[in-house]
Scaffold this motif. Structure first.
Motif, short mmCIF file in Angstrom:
data_model
loop_
_atom_site.label_atom_id
_atom_site.label_comp_id
_atom_site.label_asym_id
_atom_site.label_seq_id
_atom_site.Cartn_x
_atom_site.Cartn_y
_atom_site.Cartn_z
N PRO A 1 32.71 -14.91 -92.06
CA PRO A 1 31.50 -15.37 -92.76
C PRO A 1 30.50 -15.92 -91.75
O PRO A 1 30.85 -16.79 -90.95
CB PRO A 1 32.00 -16.48 -93.67
CG PRO A 1 33.46 -16.55 -93.53
CD PRO A 1 33.87 -15.75 -92.35
N SER A 2 29.27 -15.41 -91.78
CA SER A 2 28.33 -15.81 -90.73
C SER A 2 27.93 -17.27 -90.85
O SER A 2 27.59 -17.90 -89.87
CB SER A 2 27.11 -14.92 -90.76
OG SER A 2 26.46 -15.03 -91.99
N CYS B 1 24.47 -14.56 -84.51
CA CYS B 1 25.06 -14.63 -85.85
C CYS B 1 24.60 -13.49 -86.74
O CYS B 1 25.34 -13.03 -87.61
CB CYS B 1 24.69 -15.95 -86.53
SG CYS B 1 25.48 -17.34 -85.77
N MET B 2 23.35 -13.06 -86.54
CA MET B 2 22.87 -11.97 -87.38
C MET B 2 23.39 -10.63 -86.90
O MET B 2 23.39 -9.66 -87.64
CB MET B 2 21.33 -11.96 -87.36
CG MET B 2 20.74 -13.10 -88.13
SD MET B 2 18.99 -13.24 -87.80
CE MET B 2 18.40 -11.81 -88.65
N THR B 3 23.80 -10.56 -85.64
CA THR B 3 24.15 -9.27 -85.06
C THR B 3 25.59 -8.86 -85.34
O THR B 3 25.84 -7.72 -85.69
CB THR B 3 23.92 -9.30 -83.54
OG1 THR B 3 22.60 -9.75 -83.31
CG2 THR B 3 24.09 -7.93 -82.94
N TYR B 4 26.53 -9.84 -85.18
CA TYR B 4 27.91 -9.37 -85.07
C TYR B 4 28.41 -8.64 -86.31
O TYR B 4 29.18 -7.70 -86.21
CB TYR B 4 28.84 -10.53 -84.66
CG TYR B 4 29.17 -11.49 -85.76
CD1 TYR B 4 30.15 -11.21 -86.68
CD2 TYR B 4 28.48 -12.70 -85.89
CE1 TYR B 4 30.45 -12.09 -87.70
CE2 TYR B 4 28.77 -13.58 -86.89
CZ TYR B 4 29.75 -13.27 -87.80
OH TYR B 4 30.03 -14.13 -88.81
N GLY B 5 27.94 -9.08 -87.49
CA GLY B 5 28.40 -8.43 -88.71
C GLY B 5 27.97 -6.98 -88.80
O GLY B 5 28.80 -6.08 -88.98
N SER B 6 26.67 -6.74 -88.61
CA SER B 6 26.20 -5.36 -88.73
C SER B 6 26.71 -4.53 -87.56
O SER B 6 26.96 -3.33 -87.71
CB SER B 6 24.67 -5.32 -88.78
OG SER B 6 24.13 -5.96 -87.67
N PHE B 7 26.92 -5.17 -86.40
CA PHE B 7 27.46 -4.46 -85.26
C PHE B 7 28.87 -3.96 -85.57
O PHE B 7 29.21 -2.79 -85.32
CB PHE B 7 27.42 -5.40 -84.05
CG PHE B 7 28.50 -5.21 -83.05
CD1 PHE B 7 28.52 -4.07 -82.26
CD2 PHE B 7 29.48 -6.16 -82.87
CE1 PHE B 7 29.51 -3.88 -81.33
CE2 PHE B 7 30.47 -5.98 -81.94
CZ PHE B 7 30.50 -4.84 -81.17
N ALA B 8 29.70 -4.84 -86.15
CA ALA B 8 31.06 -4.42 -86.49
C ALA B 8 31.04 -3.30 -87.52
O ALA B 8 31.76 -2.30 -87.39
CB ALA B 8 31.84 -5.62 -87.03
N TYR B 9 30.17 -3.45 -88.50
CA TYR B 9 30.10 -2.44 -89.55
C TYR B 9 29.67 -1.09 -88.97
O TYR B 9 30.28 -0.05 -89.24
CB TYR B 9 29.11 -2.92 -90.61
CG TYR B 9 28.88 -1.96 -91.74
CD1 TYR B 9 29.89 -1.71 -92.66
CD2 TYR B 9 27.67 -1.30 -91.89
CE1 TYR B 9 29.69 -0.83 -93.69
CE2 TYR B 9 27.46 -0.42 -92.92
CZ TYR B 9 28.47 -0.19 -93.82
OH TYR B 9 28.27 0.69 -94.84
#
Lengths: 492, 437
Positions: free
Chosen positions: A308-309, A363-371
């Motif tokens: 969770p970000s 924080c905004m990057t890692y989620g979309s990067f993983a996806y």
């Protein structure tokens, strides 16, 4: 293709109006009085008579300016007991209380007389001169007549009326005595002549074009005219007049305009970084499938995807921006240090900004990067299974050529189109980060507006997010068709 | 579960679709582990009151025997009341001389404030407790509330959020999706007169079902969630009853040729457009603004709103699946046998299209839990005294020395979300037709 786009653009219209109904409805259902919010004051029954008068005056002027003296919508569908003039009671709390009374007794003429007699008491109070003998009585009358405006339970009303009758026994309160007796009679009339059955008769009331929703959406200025010609009139949402913020009276346009720049910039940087890392990573893991690197990175990416970000953001702020654990490496909140402004030399300015924005962007990057990496890996894997890849390898092309020329280009298709879906999602995702890191973007603005019930801003943000989502979806579908000739929208 | 894996492979395998899916799912080790973890968390959620409670499970004092935790359940259900003596006990740990006592695993409720260990007492700091039994294993917050007790009760909240909101979403999604998918664009035919009368009665159904009773429904929000649900169900029933009238009127009128002409309703197009419009709504902002205007929000309203905004994925899946299923032979066979449409849909079509929805539900639970955690992190929608993982995490903001407040609740959210994502992945793989060999 063209007709497909035209059709999709047509769907924008109903969607747009549905969202406008939803946000308008939300603002109508919200507790609190919008006029009071816009005035930035609370209702007070204390104070000098002149102040009270001035307050009332300001209230009615503001209500008129905001169009609150109009019916809410083009029509209403309610019971026969509700009169079509109820909207003329401007104060929200009083109107809601009257609606409650109607729901209980169903006889508007009697309730109206009762309401007017409460108002008559307030007016009669002007002719009472206060002296040392009636000081407590005046307070009692003011308090109880105020309480009656928001009371619908029988025992509360009867208690307040008893108090009023008692307070007006003093000779100096004589001017109020008559109205209080009238009030008592009117209340007894409500009880005696109740017609609750009327609440079960549906009735449809048409109010015409002159209503609050229409005013908000289309304004009341002549159709082809400039804002300079009619400064006192509203131009409506559709003509770009989003109104003024309740909180600081600034035009919504300028507030949203400032905020949207931050959000767009952060999202663009975050998405660019995640694309730059995830594409090569996806190719590498897919080509070396089941290698140790692939296995480890799959696990890490999966974990990143589920992190969770707001947790990560909280931890980063707690541990990397304070000296508690000797890791005070970044500034805690905001976007610039004090003393840094437009006159600062460029590089100093730039590094200060960068210093502030590294954590939020991470924080905004890692989620979309993983996806994206997972999508890219999946895409490359499915292309690697294709016959033409096997053919290319069989005829002896070097593996590098096959991967970068044949596999890579084809597997980019789904990834590119994902951009259009990611973008609107990123805007609302940024909300979390902006709130935690205090970045003055759309997320923080809309959150503050929602919590502070600053509806002009909430309306605008909701509408624009919806439009952005629709445009994003449309763009994604179009990109699909553009990059993959097998997809066609003209065929029915 | 471990025994089942040892079944000899020679036995003829069950070749039904469900059995294949279960076998495929079991091959995915991480998904199976996720399932075990999930069962553990659900267990913690269900037995939270027995695991972490400030009252003893069993105790004997002043010559009397009590079961305070169980008694509290009875009291909450309206069966009996707590003994007089309980009202004078403010602190079960120090106010009573027990003759014998069995404490729960964690002798604190999530709301218990331990005044001796206030102001962020860490797990390794020196704690002022009577014995190891009363140690705060994961520290305390500003008010001295035990973090571990909060985690245990937070598990219940998280599971409730997942289950309630996804039940609502599945119900709506399956209902709408199956209507669109089964009827398609050419299967639903009604007579002109029925259509016109039904449309005319929509406002009336709304009026008698909900508008007339709007104050009753609004007031019921204050008297408990069951009352609200009851009122809403009653409203739906009244609305349904209103629709009986046009049905009865239209029956004789159908015989008139002009009125009785059949019209095909393009259900699929209508529903798909509706879904398209619905997904364009910025759902998170919408959830935020709806919850922010409620005067007394509670957890169930938050769950309901999350559920009401997340049904579209399920509806789309079911629709697609039913469009495929309804052309299969056995549906034709069912129709040829003269089964009613309702029976064909409910007994034959839907059960065979439900499995893919599980994927959507698994991911949906993950995102519902995240949404709720974030809302309570912001302090929106949950009452201040309610302890959830999100609200515990928000207590860590600006208190860097209390690392246990940030690490443990965040980790709980992370693990739970991961579990559901893993299960979703596992189900996706297990249900992938390409893997069915």
């Amino acid at each position: 293709m063209f007709s497909y786009i035209a059709k999709r653009l047509l769907y924008f219209i109903p969607t747009f109006f549905i969202i406008s109904f939803v946000s308008f409805g939300l603002s109508k259902m919200a507790p609190g009085d919008p006029v009071r919010l816009a005035l930035g004051s609370t209702d007070s029954s204390a104070g000098q008579m002149t102040e009270l008068m001035a307050g009332e005056q300001a209230y009615y002027e503001m209500a008129e300016k905001m169009g609150m003296n109009l019916p809410s919508f083009y029509f209403s569908f309610s019971s026969a007991a509700v009169p079509d003039t109820l909207y003329k009671v401007l104060k929200t709390a009083e109107r809601e209380n009257l609606a409650r009374l109607i729901d209980q007794y169903g006889n508007w003429p009697q309730i109206e007389a009762y309401y007017k007699s409460i108002k008559a008491i307030e007016i009669a109070m002007f002719s009472v001169s206060s002296d040392s003998t009636n000081f407590s009585q005046i307070g009692k009358v003011r308090q109880n007549s105020g309480a009656l405006l928001s009371a619908y339970e029988q025992d509360r009303i009867e208690f307040a009326i008893e108090q009023l009758v008692e307070a007006t026994q003093v000779p100096s309160m004589a001017p109020v005595k008559g109205p209080v007796l009238a009030l008592k009679q009117n209340y007894q009339a409500i009880l005696a002549e109740a017609t609750p059955y009327k609440n079960y008769i549906p009735s449809f009331k048409w109010f015409g074009w002159n209503n609050q929703y229409h005013f908000w959406m289309f304004g009341n200025a002549p159709f082809w005219s400039n804002a300079e010609d009619h400064p006192s009139k509203g131009y409506g949402f559709l003509r770009g007049d989003f109104g003024n913020s309740y909180a600081d009276k600034r035009p919504v346009t300028s507030k949203v305009g400032e905020a949207i720049g931050w959000t767009l910039m952060l999202n663009m940087i975050a998405l660019a970084i995640s694309y730059l890392i995830s594409i090569p990573l996806g190719v590498k893991t897919a080509v070396n499938k089941d290698s140790r690197f692939d296995k480890v990175s799959t696990v890490i990416l999966f974990a990143l995807f589920s992190l969770p970000s707001f947790w990560i953001a909280t931890m980063l702020i707690n541990y990397f921006t304070t000296s508690e654990y000797g890791m005070n490496w970044f500034p805690t909140f905001g976007v610039s240090s004090p003393g840094i402004d437009a006159d600062t030399p460029f590089f100093k300015f730039f590094f200060d900004r960068l210093h502030h924005l590294i954590l939020p962007i991470f924080c905004m990057t890692y989620g979309s990067f993983a996806y994206l990496s997972r999508q890219m890996r999946g895409g490359v894997l499915s292309i690697l299974r294709m016959d033409y890849v096997r053919t290319a390898l069989a005829k002896g092309l070097p593996q590098e050529t096959v991967i970068w020329k044949h596999v890579f280009r084809n597997s980019l298709i789904p990834i590119i189109t994902l951009f259009a879906y990611l973008f609107p999602a990123a805007i609302s995702g940024a909300l979390i980060i902006e709130i935690i890191f205090q970045i003055p973007g759309m997320g923080k603005l809309s959150y503050a507006a929602i919590v502070g019930r600053d509806y002009p801003i909430v309306f605008t943000v909701l509408m624009f997010s919806a439009i952005l989502t629709m445009v994003g979806n449309l763009a994604a579908d179009m990109m699909y068709a553009l990059v993959d000739p097998r997809i066609s929208f003209s065929k029915k | 579960m471990a025994e089942k894996e040892k079944i000899p492979a020679k036995k003829p395998q069950d070749q039904s679709y469900g059995a294949i899916v279960v076998r495929q799912f079991k091959k995915n080790r991480s998904a199976v582990w996720a399932l075990r973890f999930l069962i553990f968390i659900i267990g913690v959620g269900i037995f939270a009151d027995f695991l972490a409670n400030e009252k003893p499970l069993y105790c004997k004092f002043e010559g009397q025997t009590y079961f305070p935790v169980f008694k509290q359940y009875a009291v909450d259900l309206g069966l009996g009341s707590n003994p007089e003596r309980f009202n004078t006990i403010y602190n079960w740990r120090s106010d009573v001389e027990f003759e014998s006592v069995i404490w729960p695993l964690i002798p604190y409720s999530p709301t218990t404030t331990d005044k001796l260990n206030r102001d962020y007492t860490g797990p390794f700091a020196k704690q002022r407790v009577q014995s190891t039994k009363f140690k705060h294993w994961m520290g305390t917050d500003k008010l001295g509330r035990d973090v571990l007790a909060g985690l245990i009760h937070g598990a219940r909240v998280a599971m409730l959020v997942g289950i309630v909101s996804m039940s609502i979403a599945s119900f709506i999604g399956i209902l709408i999706g199956s209507i669109a998918g089964y009827f398609g664009d050419n299967k639903l035919k009604v007579t002109r007169i029925t259509l016109v009368l039904m449309l005319l009665f929509v406002p009336l159904a709304w009026f008698y079902g909900f508008q007339v009773r709007s104050y009753a429904i609004a007031d019921s929000l204050n008297s408990g969630i069951l009352f609200t649900v009851g009122h809403i169900i009653l409203g739906v029933l009244i609305a349904a009853a209103v629709f009986v009238i046009p049905y009865l009127i239209s029956r004789p009128l159908k015989r008139i040729p002009v009125l009785g002409k059949q019209i095909t309703i393009p259900v699929d197009i209508l529903v798909s457009r509706f879904i398209e419009i619905f997904v364009s709504l910025p759902s998170f902002l919408l959830i935020l603004s709806i919850i922010a205007i409620l005067e007394s929000p509670n957890l169930y309203i938050v769950m309901a709103i999350i559920g009401l905004t997340s049904w579209t994925g399920i509806a789309r899946l079911i629709r697609g699946e039913l469009l495929r299923v309804r052309n299969l032979e056995y549906i034709e066979a069912a129709e040829a046998l003269g089964y009613s449409q309702t029976r064909t849909i409910l007994r034959h079509a839907i059960p065979n299209s439900l499995t893919p929805v599980l994927i959507s539900i698994a991911f949906g639970v993950a995102s519902a839990i995240l949404t709720e955690a974030f809302l309570s992190f912001l302090g929106i929608g949950v009452p201040a005294e309610q302890v959830t993982w999100g609200s515990m995490l928000s207590a860590a903001r600006g208190v860097p020395q209390a690392w246990w407040l940030a690490i443990f609740p965040g980790f709980a959210i992370f693990i739970t979300v991961t579990i559901f994502n893993l299960m979703g992945e596992g189900l996706t793989d297990a249900l992938d037709p390409r893997l069915k060999k």
